[in-house]
Design an enzyme around this catalytic site. Structure first.
Site, PDB file in Angstrom:
ATOM      1  N   ARG A 143      -3.607 -12.056  -0.706  1.00  0.00           N
ATOM      2  CA  ARG A 143      -4.955 -11.870  -0.143  1.00  0.00           C
ATOM      3  C   ARG A 143      -5.182 -10.410   0.268  1.00  0.00           C
ATOM      4  O   ARG A 143      -5.948  -9.683  -0.360  1.00  0.00           O
ATOM      5  CB  ARG A 143      -5.155 -12.842   1.037  1.00  0.00           C
ATOM      6  CG  ARG A 143      -6.573 -12.983   1.531  1.00  0.00           C
ATOM      7  CD  ARG A 143      -7.055 -11.865   2.417  1.00  0.00           C
ATOM      8  NE  ARG A 143      -6.231 -11.660   3.604  1.00  0.00           N
ATOM      9  CZ  ARG A 143      -6.372 -10.622   4.420  1.00  0.00           C
ATOM     10  NH1 ARG A 143      -7.304  -9.702   4.189  1.00  0.00           N
ATOM     11  NH2 ARG A 143      -5.578 -10.471   5.467  1.00  0.00           N
ATOM     12  N   ASP A 144      -4.465  -9.952   1.274  1.00  0.00           N
ATOM     13  CA  ASP A 144      -4.691  -8.588   1.778  1.00  0.00           C
ATOM     14  C   ASP A 144      -4.311  -7.572   0.698  1.00  0.00           C
ATOM     15  O   ASP A 144      -4.944  -6.516   0.571  1.00  0.00           O
ATOM     16  CB  ASP A 144      -3.844  -8.363   3.038  1.00  0.00           C
ATOM     17  CG  ASP A 144      -4.432  -7.327   3.988  1.00  0.00           C
ATOM     18  OD1 ASP A 144      -5.381  -6.641   3.609  1.00  0.00           O
ATOM     19  OD2 ASP A 144      -3.909  -7.199   5.107  1.00  0.00           O
ATOM     20  N   HIS A 200       0.317  -7.770  12.704  1.00  0.00           N
ATOM     21  CA  HIS A 200      -0.117  -7.450  11.334  1.00  0.00           C
ATOM     22  C   HIS A 200      -0.206  -5.927  11.228  1.00  0.00           C
ATOM     23  O   HIS A 200      -1.208  -5.328  11.604  1.00  0.00           O
ATOM     24  CB  HIS A 200      -1.489  -8.117  11.117  1.00  0.00           C
ATOM     25  CG  HIS A 200      -2.107  -7.909   9.780  1.00  0.00           C
ATOM     26  ND1 HIS A 200      -2.143  -8.889   8.811  1.00  0.00           N
ATOM     27  CD2 HIS A 200      -2.758  -6.850   9.238  1.00  0.00           C
ATOM     28  CE1 HIS A 200      -2.793  -8.455   7.741  1.00  0.00           C
ATOM     29  NE2 HIS A 200      -3.171  -7.203   7.973  1.00  0.00           N
ATOM     30  N   HIS A 210      -0.054  -2.278   9.279  1.00  0.00           N
ATOM     31  CA  HIS A 210      -0.157  -1.496   8.040  1.00  0.00           C
ATOM     32  C   HIS A 210       0.707  -0.251   8.236  1.00  0.00           C
ATOM     33  O   HIS A 210       0.875   0.241   9.355  1.00  0.00           O
ATOM     34  CB  HIS A 210      -1.622  -1.144   7.753  1.00  0.00           C
ATOM     35  CG  HIS A 210      -2.423  -2.323   7.269  1.00  0.00           C
ATOM     36  ND1 HIS A 210      -2.835  -2.458   5.961  1.00  0.00           N
ATOM     37  CD2 HIS A 210      -2.864  -3.430   7.908  1.00  0.00           C
ATOM     38  CE1 HIS A 210      -3.506  -3.592   5.821  1.00  0.00           C
ATOM     39  NE2 HIS A 210      -3.543  -4.212   7.000  1.00  0.00           N
ATOM     40  N   CYS A 243      -7.656  -2.490   3.226  1.00  0.00           N
ATOM     41  CA  CYS A 243      -8.887  -3.234   3.478  1.00  0.00           C
ATOM     42  C   CYS A 243     -10.025  -2.479   2.829  1.00  0.00           C
ATOM     43  O   CYS A 243     -10.216  -1.294   3.116  1.00  0.00           O
ATOM     44  CB  CYS A 243      -9.147  -3.409   4.969  1.00  0.00           C
ATOM     45  SG  CYS A 243     -10.707  -4.261   5.271  1.00  0.00           S
ATOM     46  N   ASN A 279       0.132  -2.859   3.624  1.00  0.00           N
ATOM     47  CA  ASN A 279       0.752  -3.548   4.755  1.00  0.00           C
ATOM     48  C   ASN A 279       2.238  -3.219   4.804  1.00  0.00           C
ATOM     49  O   ASN A 279       2.824  -2.747   3.827  1.00  0.00           O
ATOM     50  CB  ASN A 279       0.629  -5.065   4.569  1.00  0.00           C
ATOM     51  CG  ASN A 279      -0.784  -5.548   4.652  1.00  0.00           C
ATOM     52  OD1 ASN A 279      -1.564  -5.325   3.745  1.00  0.00           O
ATOM     53  ND2 ASN A 279      -1.103  -6.222   5.733  1.00  0.00           N
TER      54      ASN A 279
HETATM   55  P1  HMG Z   1     -24.152 -11.041   4.804  1.00  0.00           P
HETATM   56  O1  HMG Z   1     -24.664 -10.191   3.693  1.00  0.00           O
HETATM   57  O2  HMG Z   1     -24.595 -10.724   6.201  1.00  0.00           O
HETATM   58  O3  HMG Z   1     -24.392 -12.579   4.466  1.00  0.00           O
HETATM   59  O4  HMG Z   1     -22.557 -10.953   4.734  1.00  0.00           O
HETATM   60  P2  HMG Z   1     -25.499 -13.585   4.974  1.00  0.00           P
HETATM   61  O5  HMG Z   1     -24.904 -14.461   6.025  1.00  0.00           O
HETATM   62  O6  HMG Z   1     -26.755 -12.816   5.302  1.00  0.00           O
HETATM   63  O7  HMG Z   1     -25.767 -14.426   3.629  1.00  0.00           O
HETATM   64  C1  HMG Z   1     -26.298 -13.779   2.483  1.00  0.00           C
HETATM   65  C2  HMG Z   1     -26.025 -14.624   1.256  1.00  0.00           C
HETATM   66  O8  HMG Z   1     -24.631 -14.692   1.022  1.00  0.00           O
HETATM   67  C3  HMG Z   1     -26.509 -16.069   1.350  1.00  0.00           C
HETATM   68  O9  HMG Z   1     -26.937 -16.456   0.037  1.00  0.00           O
HETATM   69  C4  HMG Z   1     -25.267 -16.829   1.682  1.00  0.00           C
HETATM   70  O10 HMG Z   1     -25.268 -18.186   1.244  1.00  0.00           O
HETATM   71  C5  HMG Z   1     -24.218 -16.053   0.914  1.00  0.00           C
HETATM   72  P3  HMG Z   1     -28.522 -16.596  -0.293  1.00  0.00           P
HETATM   73  O11 HMG Z   1     -28.989 -17.646   0.680  1.00  0.00           O
HETATM   74  O12 HMG Z   1     -29.081 -15.240  -0.015  1.00  0.00           O
HETATM   75  O13 HMG Z   1     -28.484 -16.993  -1.721  1.00  0.00           O
HETATM   76  N1  HMG Z   1     -22.904 -16.199   1.535  1.00  0.00           N
HETATM   77  C6  HMG Z   1     -21.784 -16.619   0.939  1.00  0.00           C
HETATM   78  N2  HMG Z   1     -21.509 -16.962  -0.322  1.00  0.00           N
HETATM   79  C7  HMG Z   1     -20.247 -17.361  -0.588  1.00  0.00           C
HETATM   80  N3  HMG Z   1     -19.272 -17.437   0.330  1.00  0.00           N
HETATM   81  C8  HMG Z   1     -19.517 -17.090   1.605  1.00  0.00           C
HETATM   82  C9  HMG Z   1     -20.810 -16.644   1.933  1.00  0.00           C
HETATM   83  N4  HMG Z   1     -21.364 -16.244   3.084  1.00  0.00           N
HETATM   84  C10 HMG Z   1     -22.650 -15.969   2.841  1.00  0.00           C
HETATM   85  N5  HMG Z   1     -18.533 -17.180   2.521  1.00  0.00           N
HETATM   86  C11 HMG Z   1     -20.422 -11.975   5.136  1.00  0.00           C
HETATM   87  C12 HMG Z   1     -21.775 -11.598   5.726  1.00  0.00           C
HETATM   88  C13 HMG Z   1     -19.514 -12.385   6.282  1.00  0.00           C
HETATM   89  C14 HMG Z   1     -20.628 -13.123   4.177  1.00  0.00           C
HETATM   90  C15 HMG Z   1     -19.833 -10.744   4.379  1.00  0.00           C
HETATM   91  O14 HMG Z   1     -19.856  -9.648   5.242  1.00  0.00           O
HETATM   92  C16 HMG Z   1     -18.443 -10.954   3.864  1.00  0.00           C
HETATM   93  O15 HMG Z   1     -18.201 -11.766   2.998  1.00  0.00           O
HETATM   94  N6  HMG Z   1     -17.466 -10.185   4.401  1.00  0.00           N
HETATM   95  C17 HMG Z   1     -16.062 -10.317   4.017  1.00  0.00           C
HETATM   96  C18 HMG Z   1     -15.367  -8.979   4.080  1.00  0.00           C
HETATM   97  C19 HMG Z   1     -13.877  -9.161   3.805  1.00  0.00           C
HETATM   98  O16 HMG Z   1     -13.448 -10.143   3.234  1.00  0.00           O
HETATM   99  N7  HMG Z   1     -13.063  -8.168   4.243  1.00  0.00           N
HETATM  100  C20 HMG Z   1     -11.642  -8.196   4.058  1.00  0.00           C
HETATM  101  C21 HMG Z   1     -10.943  -9.196   4.923  1.00  0.00           C
HETATM  102  S1  HMG Z   1     -10.659  -8.604   6.584  1.00  0.00           S
HETATM  103  C22 HMG Z   1      -9.177  -7.675   6.466  1.00  0.00           C
HETATM  104  O17 HMG Z   1      -8.712  -7.399   5.397  1.00  0.00           O
HETATM  105  C23 HMG Z   1      -8.452  -7.305   7.736  1.00  0.00           C
HETATM  106  C24 HMG Z   1      -7.187  -8.133   7.975  1.00  0.00           C
HETATM  107  O18 HMG Z   1      -6.253  -7.978   6.919  1.00  0.00           O
HETATM  108  C25 HMG Z   1      -6.528  -7.723   9.301  1.00  0.00           C
HETATM  109  C26 HMG Z   1      -6.356  -6.209   9.455  1.00  0.00           C
HETATM  110  O19 HMG Z   1      -5.614  -5.584   8.669  1.00  0.00           O
HETATM  111  O20 HMG Z   1      -7.005  -5.682  10.352  1.00  0.00           O
HETATM  112  C27 HMG Z   1      -7.527  -9.639   8.090  1.00  0.00           C
HETATM  113 MG    MG Z   2      -4.807  -6.267   6.782  1.00  0.00          MG
END
Ligand code: HMG
Ligand code: MG
Length: 310
Positions: free
Chosen positions: A24-25, A216, A218, A249, A258
């Site tokens: 995933r990450d 967690h 990095h 990320c 990581n």
């Molecule tokens: P948004 O643009 O604000 O979405 O994004 P929304 O809520 O306004 O919805 C817009 C449209 O997206 C809608 O469709 C929803 O249905 C659709 P429409 O009605 O316009 O046709 N939608 C989705 N479709 C599929 N799956 C979904 C989904 N949600 C909404 N889940 C949102 C907000 C949260 C969705 C977006 O910002 C997002 O997906 N972000 C994910 C970012 C991400 O994955 N980042 C990496 C992970 S975090 C990380 O790596 C850190 C970590 O490792 C720890 C560390 O190291 O710190 C964990």
């Molecule tokens: Mg991470």
């Protein structure tokens, strides 16, 4: 294969659970999208190497993380494996997708800083918490297990140093909404051991027990293992790591790979701490994945051990 001499140290846990995040990450941050079959094989090989918690993918918006847009295709290919396969879900839409496939271990991912909450989730910190609340409630009602990630626990690329109290506030909110465990993310790798202990201590004082905390790290500044050792001495027994050191990320500039799982396993093995992981099989898996990605693993242990085999 060379292995470290086992010399246990004082005040360390006998066993550590590695929460493997490479699929995933790691893969969310690759420029190219890895084919679904290769991802499935990666997860199978990680399970075969003895990892028991393998974060599989994310049910996020496919436009935000196109590398993981095949979650629906991937999950059924691996769901029969005898390991835990947590998945990331940011909102109820993501939870619906995960539940429909039978996933019951999910992770929400909050931010300690406003800048990253906006960049990663298009929300303020508190709006994101409000978005997670029904996700956690519904997942728990389905008998699920919920991990709460918290990013930018030590530093933020836009805001600089992050005050411990700010981190503790969001951690408390995640615990209060029902998260079973937290993972403290050093997203950009700036933490040092004293800072880690200070945060863990403040969390304990705020009523968050060490048993519910994972770390967690990095490895941007080469501090991930030192930080891990400090956390272990504090009593932490859940450590996130990524096979081969894959990762980063896409929404945090300066987030590099990581902590490599192999580097972690090497240290823990030398300390006599049980992980259940077969280091040889794990190294072979990371070499195999590095071949697919077309560049060598950044893990020191992978490089040292795979070099010996040639
Ligand atoms: P948004 O643009 O604000 O979405 O994004 P929304 O809520 O306004 O919805 C817009 C449209 O997206 C809608 O469709 C929803 O249905 C659709 P429409 O009605 O316009 O046709 N939608 C989705 N479709 C599929 N799956 C979904 C989904 N949600 C909404 N889940 C949102 C907000 C949260 C969705 C977006 O910002 C997002 O997906 N972000 C994910 C970012 C991400 O994955 N980042 C990496 C992970 S975090 C990380 O790596 C850190 C970590 O490792 C720890 C560390 O190291 O710190 C964990
Ligand atoms: Mg991470």
């Amino acid at each position: 294969m060379t292995l470290p001499m086992v010399v246990p140290a004082q005040d360390l846990p006998p066993r550590v659970r590695i929460h493997e995040v490479g699929a995933r990450d790691g893969l969310q941050n690759e420029k190219s999208t890895v084919p679904t079959e290769v991802k499935a094989e990666f997860v199978r090989r990680l399970a075969d190497a003895g990892l028991t918690t393998i974060e599989a993918t994310s049910f996020v918006h496919p436009k935000w993380v196109p590398q993981l847009a095949d979650a629906e295709q991937l999950f059924p290919q691996i769901s029969g494996l005898p390991v835990d396969l947590p998945v990331l879900v940011p909102n109820e839409r993501g939870l619906d997708r995960a539940l429909a496939l039978g996933a019951r271990r999910v992770a929400v991912f909050a931010s300690a800083t406003e800048s990253f909450a906006k960049a990663n989730l298009n929300r303020t910190v508190d709006e994101a918490l409000a978005m997670f609340e029904p996700v956690v409630g519904r997942a728990k009602a389905e008998g699920g297990h919920v991990r709460g990630y918290l990013s930018m626990c030590f530093g933020d690329p836009w805001e600089g140093a992050v005050p411990v109290a700010q981190v503790v506030r969001v951690c408390r909110a995640l615990v209060d909404m029902g998260c079973d465990e937290l993972s403290l993310g050093d997203t950009i790798g700036v933490a040092t051991p004293g800072h880690v202990v200070a945060l863990l201590t403040e969390l304990n004082e705020a009523g968050v027990p060490t048993a519910s905390l994972g770390v967690h790290f990095h490895d941007t500044y080469g501090q991930a293992l030192a930080n891990t050792l400090a956390a272990l001495r504090h009593g932490v027994t859940t450590v996130d790591a990524s096979a081969g050191g894959l990762g980063g990320c896409p929404y945090a500039k300066s987030a590099t790979g990581n902590l490599a799982t192999e580097d972690l396993v090497w240290m823990l093995r030398g300390l006599g701490i049980d992980t259940g992981v077969d280091l040889g099989r794990l190294v072979a898996t990371s070499v195999w994945m590095a071949d697919h990605l077309g560049r060598p693993s950044p893990s020191r242990t992978v490089r040292a051990l795979s070099h010996q085999e040639q």
